[in-house]
Write an enzyme that holds these catalytic residues in place. Structure first.
Site, PDB file in Angstrom:
ATOM      1  N   GLY A  45       0.636  -1.140  -0.233  1.00  0.00           N
ATOM      2  CA  GLY A  45      -0.096   0.057   0.166  1.00  0.00           C
ATOM      3  C   GLY A  45       0.905   1.377  -0.017  1.00  0.00           C
ATOM      4  N   GLN A  50       2.576   9.262   0.997  1.00  0.00           N
ATOM      5  CA  GLN A  50       3.976   9.637   1.297  1.00  0.00           C
ATOM      6  C   GLN A  50       4.607   9.879  -0.131  1.00  0.00           C
ATOM      7  OE1 GLN A  50       2.118   5.858   1.938  1.00  0.00           O
ATOM      8  NE2 GLN A  50       4.130   4.637   3.513  1.00  0.00           N
ATOM      9  N   CYS A  98       6.559  -0.035   6.808  1.00  0.00           N
ATOM     10  CA  CYS A  98       5.616   1.134   6.457  1.00  0.00           C
ATOM     11  C   CYS A  98       6.826   1.583   5.432  1.00  0.00           C
ATOM     12  CB  CYS A  98       5.347   2.086   7.463  1.00  0.00           C
ATOM     13  SG  CYS A  98       4.646   3.369   6.678  1.00  0.00           S
ATOM     14  N   LEU A  99       6.251   1.782   3.936  1.00  0.00           N
ATOM     15  CA  LEU A  99       7.139   2.382   3.634  1.00  0.00           C
ATOM     16  C   LEU A  99       7.740   3.883   3.829  1.00  0.00           C
ATOM     17  CD1 LEU A  99       6.050   1.670   0.188  1.00  0.00           C
ATOM     18  CD2 LEU A  99       7.473  -0.221   1.559  1.00  0.00           C
ATOM     19  N   HIS A 140      -3.851   1.443   8.049  1.00  0.00           N
ATOM     20  CA  HIS A 140      -3.174   1.335   8.024  1.00  0.00           C
ATOM     21  C   HIS A 140      -3.073   2.436   6.962  1.00  0.00           C
ATOM     22  CE1 HIS A 140       2.114   0.777   8.051  1.00  0.00           C
ATOM     23  NE2 HIS A 140       1.757   1.838   7.163  1.00  0.00           N
ATOM     24  N   GLU A 141      -3.188   1.502   5.819  1.00  0.00           N
ATOM     25  CA  GLU A 141      -2.865   3.738   4.594  1.00  0.00           C
ATOM     26  C   GLU A 141      -4.097   4.234   5.259  1.00  0.00           C
ATOM     27  OE1 GLU A 141      -0.626   3.419   2.481  1.00  0.00           O
ATOM     28  OE2 GLU A 141      -0.459   1.094   3.201  1.00  0.00           O
ATOM     29  N   HIS A 144      -2.249   7.261   7.555  1.00  0.00           N
ATOM     30  CA  HIS A 144      -1.753   8.220   7.116  1.00  0.00           C
ATOM     31  C   HIS A 144      -2.668   9.539   6.532  1.00  0.00           C
ATOM     32  CE1 HIS A 144       2.643   5.850   6.576  1.00  0.00           C
ATOM     33  NE2 HIS A 144       2.114   4.840   6.625  1.00  0.00           N
TER      34      HIS A 144
HETATM   35 NI    NI Z   1       2.622   3.114   5.889  1.00  0.00          NI
END
Ligand code: NI
Length: 185
Positions: A45, A50, A98-99, A140-141, A144
């Site tokens: 995701g 991000q 998480c990226l 999670h997404e 953000h």
């Molecule tokens: Ni993340």
């Protein structure tokens, strides 16, 4: 086009993202770039903050997990103006990464059922109840989009344990094999 992924310490990751209007410029290209960026970084995701944009756009790819979870075969979806309306269901703990937090993996407790509303990439509005692994990834997404990251859900003790890694990111150190943008770059 593959874009750099913004890492912990970048203020955009702590902003509440805004809804967009249907005439948002180059939306199709933006979504395409988000998928490419996520694929390159091998994520499931990616949320627009991000890549530095404080807008409510998320892409999710669960097809990459479909060998273990066949129900997600071919699952690649875009969520625009996404909002969580309700979190219910049993609370389940599962490890997340998480990226934007390379090198950190921690167990996070979340409800396993949610009600969400969003537009798809044709800008058609949906309201859905989602369960299981997808409900976790969406939470999670969509966090953000509220300026939240998964580490916000950790206990004080776990936060203390990862403090060194977080401080290293604030100094511009991020160990990963994709392009990132730290505060010092
Ligand atoms: Ni993340």
């Amino acid at each position: 086009m593959i874009l750099p992924i913004y890492v912990y310490g970048q203020p955009v990751l702590r902003q509440v993202a805004e809804d967009i209007t249907p005439d948002y410029p180059n939306l199709k290209e933006l979504i395409q770039d988000m998928f490419e960026t996520m694929d390159r970084a091998e994520g499931v995701g990616l949320a627009a903050p991000q890549i530095g944009l404080p807008i409510r756009v998320v892409v999710i790819d669960l097809d990459v997990l479909s060998e273990d979870m066949p129900e997600y075969k071919g699952f690649r979806k875009t969520y625009i103006n996404a909002h969580i309306l309700e979190v219910t269901g049993e609370e389940v703990s599962m490890e997340e990464g998480c990226l934007s937090l390379p090198g950190i993996h921690e167990s996070v407790k979340r409800g396993n059922k949610i009600r969400v509303k969003y537009w798809d990439e044709e800008l058609v509005e949906h309201e859905e109840v989602v369960e299981g692994y997808l409900a976790r990834v969406m939470q999670h997404e969509f966090d953000h989009l509220e300026g939240k990251m998964f580490i916000d859900h950790l206990s004080a003790l776990r936060k203390q344990m990862i403090k060194g890694k977080l401080n290293a990111m604030l100094k511009g150190k991020a160990h990963c094999n994709y392009k990132v943008k730290t505060v010092r770059k």
